[in-house]
Design a protein around this motif. Structure first.
Motif, short mmCIF file in Angstrom:
data_model
loop_
_atom_site.label_atom_id
_atom_site.label_comp_id
_atom_site.label_asym_id
_atom_site.label_seq_id
_atom_site.Cartn_x
_atom_site.Cartn_y
_atom_site.Cartn_z
N TYR A 1 0.86 -1.19 0.00
CA TYR A 1 0.00 0.00 0.00
C TYR A 1 0.89 1.23 0.00
O TYR A 1 1.83 1.32 0.82
CB TYR A 1 -0.90 -0.01 1.24
CG TYR A 1 -1.80 1.20 1.38
CD1 TYR A 1 -1.86 1.90 2.59
CD2 TYR A 1 -2.59 1.64 0.33
CE1 TYR A 1 -2.68 3.00 2.74
CE2 TYR A 1 -3.42 2.75 0.47
CZ TYR A 1 -3.46 3.42 1.69
OH TYR A 1 -4.28 4.52 1.82
N GLY B 1 -4.39 4.20 -3.44
CA GLY B 1 -5.64 4.71 -2.88
C GLY B 1 -5.96 6.10 -3.39
O GLY B 1 -5.13 6.77 -4.00
N SER C 1 6.26 4.59 1.39
CA SER C 1 6.09 5.99 1.03
C SER C 1 7.24 6.44 0.13
O SER C 1 8.39 6.06 0.37
CB SER C 1 6.11 6.87 2.30
OG SER C 1 6.21 8.23 1.95
N ILE C 2 6.93 7.24 -0.89
CA ILE C 2 8.02 7.75 -1.75
C ILE C 2 8.56 9.06 -1.19
O ILE C 2 9.50 9.62 -1.75
CB ILE C 2 7.59 7.91 -3.22
CG1 ILE C 2 6.48 8.96 -3.38
CG2 ILE C 2 7.21 6.57 -3.83
CD1 ILE C 2 6.27 9.36 -4.83
N GLY C 3 7.99 9.55 -0.09
CA GLY C 3 8.52 10.79 0.48
C GLY C 3 7.52 11.42 1.42
O GLY C 3 6.34 11.05 1.43
N TYR D 1 5.30 13.71 1.79
CA TYR D 1 4.35 14.68 1.23
C TYR D 1 3.09 13.91 0.84
O TYR D 1 3.12 12.69 0.65
CB TYR D 1 4.95 15.39 0.00
CG TYR D 1 5.78 14.51 -0.88
CD1 TYR D 1 7.16 14.49 -0.75
CD2 TYR D 1 5.18 13.65 -1.80
CE1 TYR D 1 7.92 13.65 -1.54
CE2 TYR D 1 5.95 12.81 -2.60
CZ TYR D 1 7.32 12.82 -2.46
OH TYR D 1 8.09 11.99 -3.24
N LEU E 1 -0.07 13.16 -1.67
CA LEU E 1 -0.52 13.23 -3.07
C LEU E 1 -2.01 12.94 -3.11
O LEU E 1 -2.57 12.38 -2.16
CB LEU E 1 0.24 12.20 -3.91
CG LEU E 1 1.77 12.35 -3.91
CD1 LEU E 1 2.42 11.16 -4.60
CD2 LEU E 1 2.19 13.65 -4.58
N1 LIG Z 1 4.26 9.90 -0.16
C1 LIG Z 1 3.61 8.89 -0.74
O1 LIG Z 1 4.18 7.85 -1.09
C2 LIG Z 1 2.14 9.04 -0.93
C3 LIG Z 1 1.36 7.94 -1.27
C4 LIG Z 1 -0.02 8.09 -1.43
C5 LIG Z 1 -0.57 9.35 -1.22
N2 LIG Z 1 -1.91 9.60 -1.31
C6 LIG Z 1 -2.89 8.53 -1.27
C7 LIG Z 1 -4.27 9.10 -1.43
C8 LIG Z 1 -5.11 8.53 -0.34
C9 LIG Z 1 -4.32 7.50 0.37
O2 LIG Z 1 -4.55 6.23 -0.22
C10 LIG Z 1 -2.87 7.87 0.10
N3 LIG Z 1 0.22 10.41 -0.90
C11 LIG Z 1 1.54 10.26 -0.75
#
Ligand SMILES: NC(=O)c1ccc(N[C@@H]2CC[C@@H](O)C2)nc1
Length: 246
Positions: A86, A113, A132-134, A136, A138
């Protein structure tokens, strides 16, 4: 490597499936990317995949049932034993070393998601690893999933070919990359460093290593602290630092 993505926007994944290094990896059969849309597993007229959060608050949460069924189909469409991942800001930070771990797995299911996120009980019951890629947020996990796919694809045997695999050495060693140059030899009054025109491959190797070390020292001291430098690397870095004062 077989990858199956669970996403409400499967068309987005054309960006990795149809272009560049990852697109070629797919064409060469080194990588497969399939998509599974949770909306296809809804039973109501409105094809509902989200609902209001318990406890109130803004936004919506993705429902468990459509995701659970999409994940089951996604797992069935790749080699058994897939790791279910995830993508979220709450996950383990992705690094080059993390990509190497992921590239060694036989198959992956990536859950991208949307909205405010996914019901925690789906994560508890279906997700093996959260990444997580970082640090922040998205609007969706798709771009994070594509970053992971791109990064791990480069590490799959045969994808980059031998001449480019050396290119990763600096990152494999935990250093930043050295500067790169190509024709013309002079651009806006700036020349290419002479050593690169010398044909002396050993001198070129040392210059590139010195530049990688120096850049890492200047820009990412934190990375340098994690690396055990060889005698040669320590010498080159000391030379780089001395030359800064010249
Ligand atoms: N930094 C990340 O890798 C990252 C991954 C997903 C994300 N957003 C999704 C939308 C709703 C929930 O599933 C998470 N934001 C940032």
């Amino acid at each position: 490597m077989e990858i199956s993505v669970v996403s409400l926007f499967p068309e987005m994944f054309a960006a990795v499936r149809d272009y560049g290094v990852t697109g070629r990896a797919v064409q060469n059969g080194l990588l497969s990317i399939q998509c599974c849309n949770p909306r296809d597993f809804t039973t109501d007229r409105h094809q509902t995949v989200d609902d209001r959060p318990y406890g109130g608050g803004p936004g919506m949460v993705m429902k468990t049932e459509p995701l659970q069924q999409a994940i089951a189909v996604a797992k069935a469409s790749v080699a058994p034993g897939a790791t279910v991942i995830y993508l979220s800001p709450q996950g383990r930070q992705l690094t080059q070393a993390g990509l190497a771990e992921l590239a060694a797995k036989p198959s992956l299911v990536l859950l991208a998601g949307r909205y405010e996120g996914v019901d925690e009980r789906l994560i508890d019951s279906e997700i093996d690893e959260e990444w997580s890629i970082g640090d922040y947020v998205l609007s969706g996990g798709e771009l994070a999933a594509m970053v992971m796919i791109d990064g791990l694809s480069r590490l799959l045997p045969g994808v980059l070919g031998h001449h480019l695999s050396a290119e990763q050495d600096s990152f494999a060693e935990g250093l930043l990359d050295c500067p790169h140059y190509t024709r013309p030899e002079h651009f806006r009054g700036m020349a290419v460093p002479g050593v690169l025109l010398s044909g002396n491959h050993e001198a070129i190797r040392r210059w590139r290593l010195k530049q990688s070390l120096g850049r890492t020292w200047l820009r990412r001291r934190d990375l340098l602290e994690q690396v055990e430098l060889s005698d040669e690397q320590n010498k080159l870095l000391a030379e780089f630092i001395r030359e800064l004062d010249d």
